[in-house]
Structures are given as C-alpha cells and as structure tokens.
Design a protein around this motif. Structure first.
Motif: not given
Lengths: 156, 156
Positions: A73, A88, A99-105, A107, A109-110
């Motif tokens: 994270e 990104r 895999q790469c995710y842009y997330v809220t919260g 952190s 990026f995951v």
DNA sequence: GGTCTCGATGCAACATTGTTGCAGGCTCAC
DNA sequence: GTGAGCCTGCAACAATGTTGCATCGAGACC
C-alpha cells in the motif's frame, strides 16, 4: 454498441469461457443449447464490444521463479493530478507489479507484486518508491498463501 | 516432472500465451522459430506439468454489472488453525471475492471484491464478516481506478 | 390481420488450426 | 564409436473455427 444487453445465452457462454476458453464451440453449443455457429457469432460480438477483454493463459508464478507475492500500500505526498499521473504511469509500467489499484482511504495505491527474492523487492522499492518524490510511505504485506487468485467474475 | 526447467523457447511461448492464448501455433512457431508441431508439444507439456494453470477469458466487470471493486483487509481474533481454515474456506467459496490472500503483517487476509452496489457489499459484510465469529475487524478501501489488472507474470 | 424489416438461428460447406506418425539429427554416457 | 533418449520438421490427418444461405420469429406500421 458498448451497451448491448447480455441475455442468458451470453452469460452462459461467458461463464464457460471464463473457466476454460479452449472449450470447443460445438461443446459450448451443446451446453447452452445453441448451434456452434450461433455460439461463434456471440463470442465474436462479445469480443468486439469489449465484454471479453482478453484471452490469456494463467501461469504458475512459482514455476517461473517468482515464489514471493507481496501486497503493497502506497501513500502519496500530494494529490496533485500531474504528480499522481506520473506515479501511476511508473507503477503501471513495472512488470513485477501484476496489479495496481488507485483507492480511497488510508492509502492511495494498492499493488500486487511478484518477485523471486526479497533482494529483488528491495531493488524495486528503491527504484519505484524511494526514487519517486511523491511517494510518502508504503506498507508491505507478505503473502503466505494465495488462497484464491484469478480474474473470475460472477456472471449471474 | 514438476520441475523441468524452462528454456528460452518455453519462455517465449509462455510470454505469447500470457498475452493472447488464441494465437495460432503456426504463428507462435514463426515468432519463436520453431515448427507448429514443436510448439504444440511444448504447450502440452507446459499444461501437463502445471506451468500453465488455466486458459481463460478475461471479462470486463463493469459490463457484467459489477462496477464496484473493493479491497478489504481482515483481522482475525484467533490464529487457531481450525478457525483460520474455516474462515479461509468461507472466503474462498464466495463468488464476489475474486482474489483472496493470506498475509503477514497488520491484517490476516486481503480480498479483492467485485459488487454491483454498495448494498450488495453490505450484505456480503454481514454474511461473511459479522457472521464469522473469528473476524475481529475489517477495513475497506474503494477502488477508484483499476490501473492494472490481470495475472501477467514476467517470464524473463 | 397483413406485411415488411430486422436480427438471430441452424445447416452445410469450407477454411483454418490442432494433432500425430515417422524419419532424422543432436547430445551424452559408456 | 555407438546406442539411448529426446527433440525436431515435415506431411498427412483430425478437429475446430468460419461463413453463405435459407428460414424463422418478433416488432413496427399500415
């Protein structure tokens, strides 16, 4: 075009292809009660309209020398769009990052990362995290068991 | 059998199949400089020895009505093996859970979940987290952008 | 109700692709 | 050397994917 609705035949076909896309169209036809030709036309349409995004082989990472999976994270310093986009792009380009995710919260990026050795991971952190001025911090979790992987989606 | 080494031909073939496993064997043969028959035999061996684990179609979740992706971290109360295994089995069985990893660190499981609505996610949390006596807490991150997905692994 | 169009279907022919038998070549051990 | 084992390419063959065509059914319109 992008929003044709999927009937129960389409969904049945997708369920099969999602499990094994080498299933012969004749066999799919039997299973869903259509002719092979009809199955063929539906599959083509599903591919053209983007419902089917790719047809791929799934490999065993361990057999390719990548026995270590990590979940990382990342938190960034600034949410400025140009900086985010730069980070990104760097993450997306790294082959070790599966895999790469842009997330809220908490952190931003995951990542799911596969490496052969922790030394390789350390090199990756230097190259991608420490060298990126906008990466504030990152947290690494080591995967002990890949209980369920893949890209399967319920077709309902 | 499980540990035959992969030569550069195998790796080249795997790299192609990982991108598009509908590539004709004749075409693969041209690309890697082998006959189609040789390619066919290698692919069969790679499947039989488990290097190739599956051949699947990758679908667009949004087109199947699952526009929401979530990343969930779960912490358990007890690391007792029977309790862990029970939780693990429940998570693995849930179709909305696309991926599930057992990890070291602050949390114990990391999930990748796809749902159509947040109401559906709420129902899932009740069914799988609140109803599971061994789930101490969970933390949800909402995916805003699926920057990179899939199962691609570098073949080096 | 008639009828027209549109989209989808099954069938059958055809094109493409996957599979296998066979002969030969390479490497390694003895 | 020489034989065994493994891999290869070629060519025939089997299986699968693809397409033209006639037909059917649903809906729009008169």
């Amino acid at each position: 075009m992008a929003n044709s609705t999927l009937d129960r035949f389409d969904r049945a076909i997708l369920a099969i292809l999602q499990e094994d896309n080498t299933t012969p169209q004749r066999r799919i036809g039997e299973l869903v009660h259509l002719s092979a030709a009809a199955v063929q036309r539906r599959i083509r349409r599903l591919e053209q309209t983007g419902v089917i995004q790719a047809n791929v082989a799934q490999l065993d990472p361990a057999r390719l020398g990548r026995a270590i999976t990590l979940i990382v994270e990342i938190s960034v310093e600034s949410e400025r769009l140009d900086l985010l986009d730069a980070t990104r792009a760097r993450l997306a380009a790294a082959p070790e990052i599966q895999q790469c995710y842009y997330v809220t919260g908490e952190s931003d990026f995951v990542l799911i990362v596969t490496v052969a050795t922790m030394a390789e991971y350390q090199a990756l952190t230097r190259r991608l995290f420490f060298a990126d001025g906008n990466v504030k911090s990152f947290r690494t979790q080591v995967v002990m068991d890949r209980i369920k992987t893949g890209t399967r989606i319920p077709v309902d």
